[in-house]
Write a protein that holds these residues in place. Structure first.
Motif, PDB file in Angstrom:
ATOM      1  N   THR A 210       0.825  -1.207   0.000  1.00 35.94           N
ATOM      2  CA  THR A 210       0.000   0.000   0.000  1.00 35.94           C
ATOM      3  C   THR A 210       0.862   1.261   0.000  1.00 35.94           C
ATOM      4  O   THR A 210       0.506   2.271  -0.626  1.00 35.94           O
ATOM      5  N   ALA A 211       2.005   1.216   0.678  1.00 36.77           N
ATOM      6  CA  ALA A 211       2.911   2.368   0.671  1.00 36.77           C
ATOM      7  C   ALA A 211       3.437   2.624  -0.744  1.00 36.77           C
ATOM      8  O   ALA A 211       3.526   3.778  -1.186  1.00 36.77           O
ATOM      9  N   ILE A 212       3.783   1.555  -1.458  1.00 38.01           N
ATOM     10  CA  ILE A 212       4.271   1.700  -2.831  1.00 38.01           C
ATOM     11  C   ILE A 212       3.172   2.274  -3.727  1.00 38.01           C
ATOM     12  O   ILE A 212       3.410   3.198  -4.512  1.00 38.01           O
ATOM     13  N   PHE A 213       1.976   1.737  -3.602  1.00 41.80           N
ATOM     14  CA  PHE A 213       0.874   2.211  -4.437  1.00 41.80           C
ATOM     15  C   PHE A 213       0.566   3.678  -4.146  1.00 41.80           C
ATOM     16  O   PHE A 213       0.379   4.482  -5.074  1.00 41.80           O
ATOM     17  N   CYS A 214       0.519   4.041  -2.865  1.00 43.56           N
ATOM     18  CA  CYS A 214       0.258   5.442  -2.499  1.00 43.56           C
ATOM     19  C   CYS A 214       1.326   6.359  -3.073  1.00 43.56           C
ATOM     20  O   CYS A 214       1.014   7.411  -3.655  1.00 43.56           O
ATOM     21  N   GLY A 215       2.587   5.969  -2.920  1.00 44.39           N
ATOM     22  CA  GLY A 215       3.666   6.805  -3.427  1.00 44.39           C
ATOM     23  C   GLY A 215       3.610   6.974  -4.931  1.00 44.39           C
ATOM     24  O   GLY A 215       3.839   8.072  -5.464  1.00 44.39           O
ATOM     25  N   ALA A 216       3.295   5.889  -5.653  1.00 46.77           N
ATOM     26  CA  ALA A 216       3.229   5.955  -7.110  1.00 46.77           C
ATOM     27  C   ALA A 216       2.129   6.899  -7.567  1.00 46.77           C
ATOM     28  O   ALA A 216       2.320   7.704  -8.492  1.00 46.77           O
ATOM     29  N   ALA A 270      -6.752  13.400  -2.956  1.00 47.54           N
ATOM     30  CA  ALA A 270      -7.883  13.170  -2.049  1.00 47.54           C
ATOM     31  C   ALA A 270      -8.285  11.705  -2.029  1.00 47.54           C
ATOM     32  O   ALA A 270      -8.651  11.163  -0.978  1.00 47.54           O
ATOM     33  N   ALA A 271      -8.195  11.033  -3.182  1.00 48.79           N
ATOM     34  CA  ALA A 271      -8.581   9.628  -3.250  1.00 48.79           C
ATOM     35  C   ALA A 271      -7.576   8.725  -2.552  1.00 48.79           C
ATOM     36  O   ALA A 271      -7.951   7.709  -1.946  1.00 48.79           O
ATOM     37  N   ILE A 272      -6.295   9.077  -2.624  1.00 49.62           N
ATOM     38  CA  ILE A 272      -5.249   8.208  -2.064  1.00 49.62           C
ATOM     39  C   ILE A 272      -4.984   8.496  -0.595  1.00 49.62           C
ATOM     40  O   ILE A 272      -4.473   7.633   0.135  1.00 49.62           O
ATOM     41  N   PHE A 273      -5.349   9.668  -0.115  1.00 51.91           N
ATOM     42  CA  PHE A 273      -5.055  10.020   1.277  1.00 51.91           C
ATOM     43  C   PHE A 273      -5.616   9.008   2.283  1.00 51.91           C
ATOM     44  O   PHE A 273      -4.906   8.631   3.228  1.00 51.91           O
ATOM     45  N   PRO A 274      -6.854   8.531   2.140  1.00 50.47           N
ATOM     46  CA  PRO A 274      -7.331   7.512   3.095  1.00 50.47           C
ATOM     47  C   PRO A 274      -6.489   6.243   3.070  1.00 50.47           C
ATOM     48  O   PRO A 274      -6.273   5.620   4.117  1.00 50.47           O
ATOM     49  N   LEU A 275      -5.995   5.867   1.892  1.00 48.28           N
ATOM     50  CA  LEU A 275      -5.151   4.668   1.808  1.00 48.28           C
ATOM     51  C   LEU A 275      -3.803   4.903   2.480  1.00 48.28           C
ATOM     52  O   LEU A 275      -3.239   3.987   3.084  1.00 48.28           O
ATOM     53  N   TRP A 276      -3.286   6.126   2.389  1.00 47.92           N
ATOM     54  CA  TRP A 276      -2.043   6.447   3.102  1.00 47.92           C
ATOM     55  C   TRP A 276      -2.267   6.391   4.612  1.00 47.92           C
ATOM     56  O   TRP A 276      -1.390   5.955   5.356  1.00 47.92           O
ATOM     57  N   ILE A 280      -0.205   3.847   7.339  1.00 52.85           N
ATOM     58  CA  ILE A 280       0.419   4.159   8.629  1.00 52.85           C
ATOM     59  C   ILE A 280      -0.161   3.273   9.733  1.00 52.85           C
ATOM     60  O   ILE A 280       0.570   2.759  10.586  1.00 52.85           O
ATOM     61  N   ILE A 281      -1.473   3.077   9.703  1.00 53.49           N
ATOM     62  CA  ILE A 281      -2.105   2.222  10.709  1.00 53.49           C
ATOM     63  C   ILE A 281      -1.603   0.784  10.588  1.00 53.49           C
ATOM     64  O   ILE A 281      -1.283   0.128  11.595  1.00 53.49           O
ATOM     65  N   ALA A 299      12.483   7.113  13.043  1.00 48.50           N
ATOM     66  CA  ALA A 299      12.577   8.122  11.984  1.00 48.50           C
ATOM     67  C   ALA A 299      11.578   7.864  10.857  1.00 48.50           C
ATOM     68  O   ALA A 299      10.923   8.790  10.354  1.00 48.50           O
ATOM     69  N   LYS A 300      11.432   6.610  10.454  1.00 47.43           N
ATOM     70  CA  LYS A 300      10.499   6.279   9.380  1.00 47.43           C
ATOM     71  C   LYS A 300       9.057   6.558   9.816  1.00 47.43           C
ATOM     72  O   LYS A 300       8.247   7.068   9.028  1.00 47.43           O
ATOM     73  N   GLU A 301       8.750   6.240  11.046  1.00 46.39           N
ATOM     74  CA  GLU A 301       7.413   6.502  11.569  1.00 46.39           C
ATOM     75  C   GLU A 301       7.135   8.005  11.630  1.00 46.39           C
ATOM     76  O   GLU A 301       6.035   8.466  11.272  1.00 46.39           O
ATOM     77  N   VAL A 302       8.130   8.760  12.084  1.00 44.07           N
ATOM     78  CA  VAL A 302       7.960  10.207  12.210  1.00 44.07           C
ATOM     79  C   VAL A 302       7.719  10.841  10.845  1.00 44.07           C
ATOM     80  O   VAL A 302       6.792  11.649  10.668  1.00 44.07           O
ATOM     81  N   TRP A 303       8.519  10.469   9.841  1.00 41.91           N
ATOM     82  CA  TRP A 303       8.375  11.087   8.529  1.00 41.91           C
ATOM     83  C   TRP A 303       7.133  10.596   7.801  1.00 41.91           C
ATOM     84  O   TRP A 303       6.561  11.331   6.982  1.00 41.91           O
ATOM     85  N   SER A 304       6.678   9.386   8.080  1.00 47.22           N
ATOM     86  CA  SER A 304       5.392   8.945   7.530  1.00 47.22           C
ATOM     87  C   SER A 304       4.270   9.816   8.087  1.00 47.22           C
ATOM     88  O   SER A 304       3.351  10.212   7.358  1.00 47.22           O
ATOM     89  N   PHE A 305       4.360  10.119   9.380  1.00 49.31           N
ATOM     90  CA  PHE A 305       3.346  10.973  10.001  1.00 49.31           C
ATOM     91  C   PHE A 305       3.438  12.403   9.481  1.00 49.31           C
ATOM     92  O   PHE A 305       2.412  13.053   9.231  1.00 49.31           O
ATOM     93  N   ILE A 306       4.669  12.918   9.290  1.00 46.98           N
ATOM     94  CA  ILE A 306       4.832  14.266   8.742  1.00 46.98           C
ATOM     95  C   ILE A 306       4.222  14.338   7.340  1.00 46.98           C
ATOM     96  O   ILE A 306       3.551  15.322   6.983  1.00 46.98           O
ATOM     97  N   THR A 307       4.443  13.290   6.542  1.00 48.35           N
ATOM     98  CA  THR A 307       3.849  13.243   5.205  1.00 48.35           C
ATOM     99  C   THR A 307       2.328  13.259   5.294  1.00 48.35           C
ATOM    100  O   THR A 307       1.643  13.958   4.527  1.00 48.35           O
ATOM    101  N   TRP A 308       1.778  12.499   6.241  1.00 47.38           N
ATOM    102  CA  TRP A 308       0.330  12.469   6.433  1.00 47.38           C
ATOM    103  C   TRP A 308      -0.192  13.855   6.805  1.00 47.38           C
ATOM    104  O   TRP A 308      -1.205  14.316   6.257  1.00 47.38           O
TER     105      TRP A 308
END
Length: 359
Positions: A210-216, A270-276, A280-281, A299-308
């Motif tokens: 899901t992280a790969i799909f969201c990023g793409a 907007a469509a991908i934000f819920p999947l992101w 994280i969950i 660090a990875k958790e923090v930056w995932s949250f910052i991205t969110w």
């Protein structure tokens, strides 16, 4: 070395051959897209778009009315201006990279066909890599990068199959894919190997996929946002009586209108934000299984949250008066920059529990 290990090594080598083959075909697609932009011309549709941008609406046609006693009086047809939202210009989309030119369109179709072929070859390389390691093919940065570019191209082709007007994204997409694969095969390459025990979980398939799909898909939104900024500046310059250079006219006039690019980027994000959010969950649940805690401010958790937070701020800005348009677009680009740093910066320069397999 037993027979199974030898077979896995052969599959890994074959996977590398497929990835390099995909790069060669992507290069041909890149050249075809260049030809599409070069030999395509600015069509009547594009010139009309520029005129509408400069004047706010098309020149009002005149109506001849017969006069009593002969002759004709010329009346101006009332001007009608429609706007999709407050402050938006009523500008039609440009004709695309081919510019309505038959030769340009031919090169564009060739480019899309080559891109689809390269996608199939690259996808086969990713699957072969998965078979060779007998796990999900995203256990290190090399595997993540090849899978990421495959999914990005797959999403682009999916939009084309759905009859969406997105061929304009082909050139920046193929260029980025070539850069991504070039970095992956030179600096990030890692021999196929098994993962550390903490990663042996079905959450590897769920969370990372899901992280790969969201990023793409976020990447496609970022490209649209960047092009929106250029096109919006171009339309503003025309609307204020400016005279853009010939290169700007040739390229930017063929893109969709700024409003269309902005809407496309917003809908994607907007469509991908819920999947992101789910990504994280899912990562937190996996961390609970692997490390006995759901959140540890790694660090990875923090930056995932910052991205969110950044993407949440973008979506909020879009709904806030005075923050739509360019201001919201800047936030969207900052959000995608946070995603990129979360991938490259954290993995390469920051000590993190998520640093596995060297890179």
């Amino acid at each position: 070395m037993n027979l199974a290990a030898a077979n896995n090594e052969s599959l890994a080598e074959f996977s590398n051959v497929l990835i390099y083959s995909a790069m060669a075909v992507y290069t041909l697609a890149f050249l075809a897209h260049i030809a599409e932009w070069t030999f395509g011309s600015r069509s009547k549709v594009g010139r009309t778009a520029a005129a509408l941008t400069a004047n706010g609406t098309a020149a009002a046609p005149k109506i001849q009315v017969a006069r009593k006693g002969g002759g004709a009086a010329v009346l101006e047809r009332p001007k009608v201006v429609t706007r999709s939202s407050t402050g938006a210009r009523d500008v039609p989309d440009g004709p695309g990279a081919a510019g309505g030119d038959q030769q340009g369109d031919m090169y564009g179709r060739i480019a899309v066909s080559l891109t689809a072929l390269a996608f199939l070859i690259e996808a086969a390389g990713v699957v072969t890599r998965a078979v060779s390691v007998q796990r999900a093919p995203w256990g290190n940065m090399y595997e993540f990068s090849t899978t990421f570019s495959t999914v990005a191209v797959g999403a682009y082709l999916g939009f084309l199959l759905a009859k969406k007007n997105v061929r304009w994204i082909g050139l920046p997409l193929v260029t980025t894919v070539l850069l991504d694969l070039g970095i992956a095969t030179t600096w990030l390459y890692t021999e196929s190997d098994q993962l550390v025990p903490a990663l042996h979980s079905y959450w590897l398939w769920i969370h990372v996929s899901t992280a790969i799909f969201c990023g793409a898909v976020f990447y496609l939104g970022a490209v649209a946002t960047l092009l929106y900024l250029f096109r919006d500046s171009y339309e503003n310059k025309l609307a204020t009586g400016g005279n853009p250079g010939s290169f700007a006219r040739s390229v930017l006039e063929r893109l969709p209108a700024a409003a269309s690019l902005d809407k496309f980027a917003y809908r994607i994000n907007a469509a991908i934000f819920p999947l992101w959010t789910f990504t994280i969950i899912a990562g937190a649940i996996w961390a609970g299984d692997a490390w006995g805690r759901y959140w540890g401010w790694d660090a990875k958790e923090v930056w995932s949250f910052i991205t969110w937070v950044a993407y949440a701020a973008y979506l909020h800005a879009r709904a806030t008066a005075g923050w739509k348009g360019r201001k919201a677009a800047y936030i969207a680009l900052i959000a995608f920059a946070c995603f990129l740093f979360n991938y490259y910066g954290v993995n390469l320069f920051v000590n993190s529990l998520h640093g596995y397999a060297g890179v």
